[in-house]
Every structure is written in structure tokens, then in C-alpha cells.
Design a protein around this motif. Structure first.
Motif, PDB file in Angstrom:
ATOM      1  N   LYS A 131       0.752  -1.351  -0.068  1.00 44.09           N
ATOM      2  CA  LYS A 131      -0.022   0.020  -0.145  1.00 44.09           C
ATOM      3  C   LYS A 131       0.951   1.331  -0.031  1.00 44.09           C
ATOM      4  O   LYS A 131       0.425   2.398  -0.360  1.00 44.09           O
ATOM      5  N   ILE A 132       2.318   1.182   0.393  1.00 43.68           N
ATOM      6  CA  ILE A 132       3.126   2.305   0.844  1.00 43.68           C
ATOM      7  C   ILE A 132       4.289   2.209  -0.135  1.00 43.68           C
ATOM      8  O   ILE A 132       5.161   2.985  -0.212  1.00 43.68           O
ATOM      9  N   LYS A 133       4.294   1.139  -0.779  1.00 40.13           N
ATOM     10  CA  LYS A 133       5.469   0.763  -1.760  1.00 40.13           C
ATOM     11  C   LYS A 133       6.223   1.738  -2.574  1.00 40.13           C
ATOM     12  O   LYS A 133       7.220   2.180  -2.518  1.00 40.13           O
ATOM     13  N   ASP A 134       5.197   2.096  -3.316  1.00 38.67           N
ATOM     14  CA  ASP A 134       5.732   3.456  -4.247  1.00 38.67           C
ATOM     15  C   ASP A 134       6.148   4.428  -3.614  1.00 38.67           C
ATOM     16  O   ASP A 134       7.418   5.045  -4.030  1.00 38.67           O
ATOM     17  N   GLU A 135       5.425   5.173  -2.763  1.00 42.00           N
ATOM     18  CA  GLU A 135       6.069   6.209  -2.294  1.00 42.00           C
ATOM     19  C   GLU A 135       7.338   6.054  -1.315  1.00 42.00           C
ATOM     20  O   GLU A 135       8.388   6.769  -1.006  1.00 42.00           O
ATOM     21  N   TYR A 136       7.228   4.774  -0.473  1.00 40.76           N
ATOM     22  CA  TYR A 136       8.288   4.460   0.216  1.00 40.76           C
ATOM     23  C   TYR A 136       9.740   4.292  -0.520  1.00 40.76           C
ATOM     24  O   TYR A 136      10.580   4.740  -0.101  1.00 40.76           O
ATOM     25  N   LEU A 137       9.570   3.654  -1.729  1.00 37.50           N
ATOM     26  CA  LEU A 137      10.850   3.428  -2.535  1.00 37.50           C
ATOM     27  C   LEU A 137      11.269   4.656  -3.044  1.00 37.50           C
ATOM     28  O   LEU A 137      12.582   5.083  -3.170  1.00 37.50           O
ATOM     29  N   SER A 138      10.464   5.535  -3.591  1.00 35.72           N
ATOM     30  CA  SER A 138      10.860   6.702  -4.107  1.00 35.72           C
ATOM     31  C   SER A 138      11.472   7.591  -3.113  1.00 35.72           C
ATOM     32  O   SER A 138      12.762   8.271  -3.390  1.00 35.72           O
ATOM     33  N   PHE A 139      10.955   7.698  -1.693  1.00 37.02           N
ATOM     34  CA  PHE A 139      11.678   8.312  -0.697  1.00 37.02           C
ATOM     35  C   PHE A 139      12.926   7.675  -0.249  1.00 37.02           C
ATOM     36  O   PHE A 139      14.019   8.398  -0.261  1.00 37.02           O
ATOM     37  N   LYS A 140      13.032   6.222  -0.238  1.00 34.44           N
ATOM     38  CA  LYS A 140      14.347   5.615   0.147  1.00 34.44           C
ATOM     39  C   LYS A 140      15.247   5.929  -0.936  1.00 34.44           C
ATOM     40  O   LYS A 140      16.671   6.086  -0.649  1.00 34.44           O
TER      41      LYS A 140
END
Length: 212
Positions: A131-140
Motif C-alpha cells: 500500500k505504501i511501496k511506491d512512495e516508500y521506494l521513491s523516498f528511500k
């Protein structure tokens, strides 16, 4: 064309979701190529004698090893630290914090592994991570790139030059000592007397010719 496309696919698979690693590895590659050029400049320089090359080439190779190793260790260590801060939730965005709150992950319960800041906690292993993968990977990825850039700046401008100069100073003294010893071994003096006697006789000879 197929082989080129396959290569691009391999690079994307390896670095597409981890651009920070790409910066580290390309930085190391740059150091390797620069070091090879430096060693080649010594090897193919006709103005440098063979005896000098015998000492200079190993010194350049060792110097390159110090540069490459210090760059890789420092840059990759800073990147890994930043990645760990993101995966444990210590560094996050508002959306990621809201997601963790909904998942019941807080920083209060230190006895629970699923706790923000716990070294064993990893957001990516949560059941609802997609559910948060896209934003998480972008931030990471952004944090990884920033950390890798910062690490390379610190390494190239602060730590690596100091380590290289310290090592080069020690190796230069050793090389000079070897060269001086080699020169002494090539000195030929009259048979039948010792070197000390020869030096003493020479000193007496030249001092007798001095006029006041």
C-alpha cells in the motif's frame, strides 16, 4: 542490439530500484580507471629510469588500493546507514508515518520488534507494505542517492586524501631508503682496504690540498 538491450535490462534490474548503489559502483569504477591511467603514465614514461619504476609502480598500485578501498568503505557505509534509518522508520515522510500508525507501529513499545527505530524492524516486511511501496521506494531511493553523494564528497575531499598522503609518505621513505641502499651497493672502492679506510684516506688527501 539484443545484447545491448539485455545489458540495459540487467542494469535496470540491478540498479533501477537502488540508484545509490549505482553511484557507489560508478565512483569505484572511476577511481579504478584513474589509477590505471596513473600507473600507465609511470610505466610508459621514458624519462623515468627502470630502477625508479621498480619502486614507483608498486607505490602507485598501493596508493590506488588505498584510494579505492577508502572511497568504497566510507561511501557504502554512509549509504547503508541512511537506508537503515529509512527501513526502520527513523527517517520517513508524513504518508509513511501515517501508514505506520495505521499498522500499529509506534516508537513507544521498545520490547516489540515492530517498533520504529528498532534495528530489526523493516517496513518492507509488513503485510500491507504494497500500500505504501511506491512512495516508500521513491523516498528511500532519494535518501540513498543523497547519502551516496554525501559519502563520496566526504571521502574524496576529506578522508581519502589524508589516508593517501599518510600512506604515500611512509612508502616514499621506504622507497628512498631502498634506492640509497642500492646506490651504496654499487659503489666500488679499492681492494685490500675497508670502506672506512678508503673514506678516511680520501678525506686526508683532499684536506692536504687545502690552502689558507
Amino acid at each position: 542490439m539484443k545484447s545491448f538491450g539485455k545489458m540495459l535490462g540487467t542494469l535496470y534490474k540491478r540498479y533501477g530500484e537502488n540508484p545509490g548503489n549505482m553511484l557507489v559502483h560508478t565512483g569505484v569504477l572511476g577511481w579504478v580507471l584513474s589509477s590505471l591511467a596513473q600507473v600507465g603514465a609511470v610505466v610508459f614514461n621514458d624519462k623515468i629510469s627502470t630502477a625508479q619504476k621498480t619502486f614507483l609502480v608498486p607505490q602507485e598500485i598501493a596508493d590506488a588500493a588505498v584510494n579505492i578501498l577508502s572511497f568504497y568503505v566510507i561511501t557504502s557505509s554512509i549509504k547503508r546507514l541512511a537506508s537503515k534509518l529509512v527501513s526502520t522508520g527513523k527517517l520517513s515522510t508524513t504518508s509513511i508515518r501515517e501508514f505506520l500508525k495505521k499498522e500499529g507501529v509506534t516508537s513507544k513499545n521498545r520490547n516489540n520488534i515492530d517498533c520504529i527505530g528498532n534495528i530489526k524492524f523493516n517496513i518492507e516486511k509488513l503485510d500491507n507494505f504494497p500500500k505504501i511501496k511506491d512512495e516508500y521506494l521513491s523516498f528511500k531511493n532519494g535518501i540513498d542517492v543523497t547519502a551516496s553523494t554525501l559519502g563520496s564528497i566526504i571521502s574524496c575531499n576529506l578522508i581519502t586524501p589524508v589516508a593517501r598522503n599518510q600512506y604515500a609518505a611512509v612508502k616514499q621513505k621506504q622507497a628512498m631508503a631502498k634506492m640509497n641502499k642500492a646506490e651504496e651497493n654499487r659503489v666500488i672502492y679499492p681492494k685490500g682496504i675497508t670502506m672506512a679506510q678508503y673514506q678516511n684516506n680520501s678525506a686526508m688527501h683532499y684536506s692536504g690540498n687545502l690552502k689558507i
